[in-house]
Write a protein that holds these residues in place. Structure first.
Motif, PDB file in Angstrom:
ATOM      1  N   ALA A  38       9.931   8.766  -3.235  1.00 47.43           N
ATOM      2  CA  ALA A  38       9.773   7.314  -3.130  1.00 47.43           C
ATOM      3  C   ALA A  38      10.953   6.586  -3.774  1.00 47.43           C
ATOM      4  O   ALA A  38      11.460   5.609  -3.235  1.00 47.43           O
ATOM      5  CB  ALA A  38       8.457   6.874  -3.760  1.00 47.43           C
ATOM      6  N   VAL A  39      11.389   7.049  -4.932  1.00 50.27           N
ATOM      7  CA  VAL A  39      12.531   6.427  -5.599  1.00 50.27           C
ATOM      8  C   VAL A  39      13.774   6.570  -4.732  1.00 50.27           C
ATOM      9  O   VAL A  39      14.508   5.611  -4.510  1.00 50.27           O
ATOM     10  CB  VAL A  39      12.776   7.069  -6.991  1.00 50.27           C
ATOM     11  N   THR A  40      13.996   7.760  -4.221  1.00 48.67           N
ATOM     12  CA  THR A  40      15.164   8.011  -3.395  1.00 48.67           C
ATOM     13  C   THR A  40      15.122   7.169  -2.128  1.00 48.67           C
ATOM     14  O   THR A  40      16.100   6.521  -1.772  1.00 48.67           O
ATOM     15  CB  THR A  40      15.248   9.511  -3.033  1.00 48.67           C
ATOM     16  N   ALA A  41      13.990   7.140  -1.468  1.00 48.78           N
ATOM     17  CA  ALA A  41      13.878   6.388  -0.220  1.00 48.78           C
ATOM     18  C   ALA A  41      14.022   4.890  -0.450  1.00 48.78           C
ATOM     19  O   ALA A  41      14.507   4.175   0.406  1.00 48.78           O
ATOM     20  CB  ALA A  41      12.543   6.682   0.445  1.00 48.78           C
ATOM     21  N   ARG A 101      -2.246   2.738  -7.060  1.00 47.05           N
ATOM     22  CA  ARG A 101      -1.679   3.589  -8.110  1.00 47.05           C
ATOM     23  C   ARG A 101      -0.157   3.610  -8.000  1.00 47.05           C
ATOM     24  O   ARG A 101       0.401   3.740  -6.918  1.00 47.05           O
ATOM     25  CB  ARG A 101      -2.206   5.013  -7.983  1.00 47.05           C
ATOM     26  N   GLY A 102       0.499   3.512  -9.149  1.00 48.01           N
ATOM     27  CA  GLY A 102       1.956   3.576  -9.178  1.00 48.01           C
ATOM     28  C   GLY A 102       2.457   4.899  -8.639  1.00 48.01           C
ATOM     29  O   GLY A 102       1.886   5.943  -8.931  1.00 48.01           O
ATOM     30  N   VAL A 103       3.530   4.861  -7.851  1.00 48.54           N
ATOM     31  CA  VAL A 103       4.064   6.087  -7.264  1.00 48.54           C
ATOM     32  C   VAL A 103       5.384   6.507  -7.903  1.00 48.54           C
ATOM     33  O   VAL A 103       5.897   7.575  -7.599  1.00 48.54           O
ATOM     34  CB  VAL A 103       4.254   5.954  -5.733  1.00 48.54           C
ATOM     35  N   LEU A 104       5.932   5.680  -8.769  1.00 46.08           N
ATOM     36  CA  LEU A 104       7.195   6.024  -9.415  1.00 46.08           C
ATOM     37  C   LEU A 104       6.931   6.564 -10.816  1.00 46.08           C
ATOM     38  O   LEU A 104       6.008   6.115 -11.500  1.00 46.08           O
ATOM     39  CB  LEU A 104       8.092   4.785  -9.500  1.00 46.08           C
ATOM     40  N   PRO A 105       7.734   7.511 -11.260  1.00 47.02           N
ATOM     41  CA  PRO A 105       7.548   8.054 -12.605  1.00 47.02           C
ATOM     42  C   PRO A 105       7.767   6.961 -13.665  1.00 47.02           C
ATOM     43  O   PRO A 105       8.503   5.998 -13.443  1.00 47.02           O
ATOM     44  CB  PRO A 105       8.628   9.132 -12.731  1.00 47.02           C
ATOM     45  N   ASN A 106       7.134   7.124 -14.798  1.00 43.84           N
ATOM     46  CA  ASN A 106       7.294   6.168 -15.897  1.00 43.84           C
ATOM     47  C   ASN A 106       8.729   6.094 -16.391  1.00 43.84           C
ATOM     48  O   ASN A 106       9.115   5.126 -17.031  1.00 43.84           O
ATOM     49  CB  ASN A 106       6.365   6.521 -17.061  1.00 43.84           C
TER      50      ASN A 106
END
Length: 177
Positions: A7-10, A141-146
Motif C-alpha cells: 500500500a505504501v509503495t503503490a 483499519r489502518g493499512v500502513l505500518p506505524n
C-alpha cells in the motif's frame, strides 16, 4: 505486513516515477525567483497566495486529497490541475485505491511551499504533514505500518500549459522538513 508495504509503495510510486516528465525551458524565464508560501494550511481550507505557481501546487494537493479520501472514486478534479501524463499516473493510483477498497481519512497539511527556478522549469518545493490523514481499508483499519513517515517533501515541476499553471510531476520523499 506485506500488504501494508504494498500500500505504501503503490501510494507513492506514481508520483515518484514522474521525475522526468515534461520540460519547458520558456517557463523558467517567465517566472520570478523563489517565493515562500504565506501560511500553513490544510488542503480543506481555501488556499490562496499571490503566486499562481504556488496556487497550482495547492490546487494539486487539494485535488489529490479529495481523490484519496473518496477511495479513488473522485478523479474529475485532478484533470484541470495536472498535465495529462501526471493525470494518467495519479489515475492508476486511484484505480489501486478502488480495487483495494482503500481511502484516506483526515486531512493533509501543507507546512510550507516555495518555488525556485531550475534548468527544467519551475519547481515547487513543499513540506506536508500526513499525521492527521490515515489510509484505511473497508473496515476502517489502518493499512500502513506505524513506522510510515508523516512528513514529506514534494519537489514538483509546475508548467504554464494553455494559459494556466499545472503540476507536471516530480518526486515525493519522506523528510523531517
Amino acid at each position: 505486513m506485506r500488504m501494508q508495504n504494498l500500500a505504501v509503495t503503490a501510494t507513492l510510486i506514481p508520483v515518484l516515477l514522474l521525475a522526468g516528465c515534461g520540460t519547458d525551458a520558456g517557463v523558467a524565464a517567465a517566472v520570478p525567483a523563489a517565493q515562500k508560501a504565506p501560511r500553513t494550511t490544510t488542503v480543506n481550507e481555501a488556499v490562496s497566495s499571490d503566486d499562481p505557481v504556488l496556487n497550482a501546487y495547492y490546487g494539486y494537493r487539494v485535488a489529490l486529497d479529495v481523490m484519496m479520501r473518496s477511495g479513488g472514486a473522485r478523479t474529475k478534479q485532478l484533470e484541470p490541475v495536472m498535465t495529462p501524463t501526471m493525470f494518467q499516473a495519479i489515475s492508476a493510483q486511484a484505480k489501486y485505491f478502488r480495487s483495494r477498497k482503500l481511502r484516506n481519512t483526515g486531512t493533509t497539511k501543507v507546512l510550507w511551499a516555495k518555488r525556485t527556478l531550475a534548468s527544467n522549469g519551475v519547481i515547487v518545493s513543499a513540506c506536508y504533514d500526513t499525521s492527521a490523514a490515515r489510509t484505511v481499508n473497508v473496515r476502517g483499519r489502518g493499512v500502513l505500518p506505524n513506522t510510515t513517515p508523516t512528513r514529506w517533501l514534494d519537489q514538483m515541476r509546475v508548467l504554464n500549459q494553455q494559459g494556466r499553471w499545472v503540476v507536471d510531476g516530480g518526486t515525493t520523499t519522506p523528510n523531517a522538513c
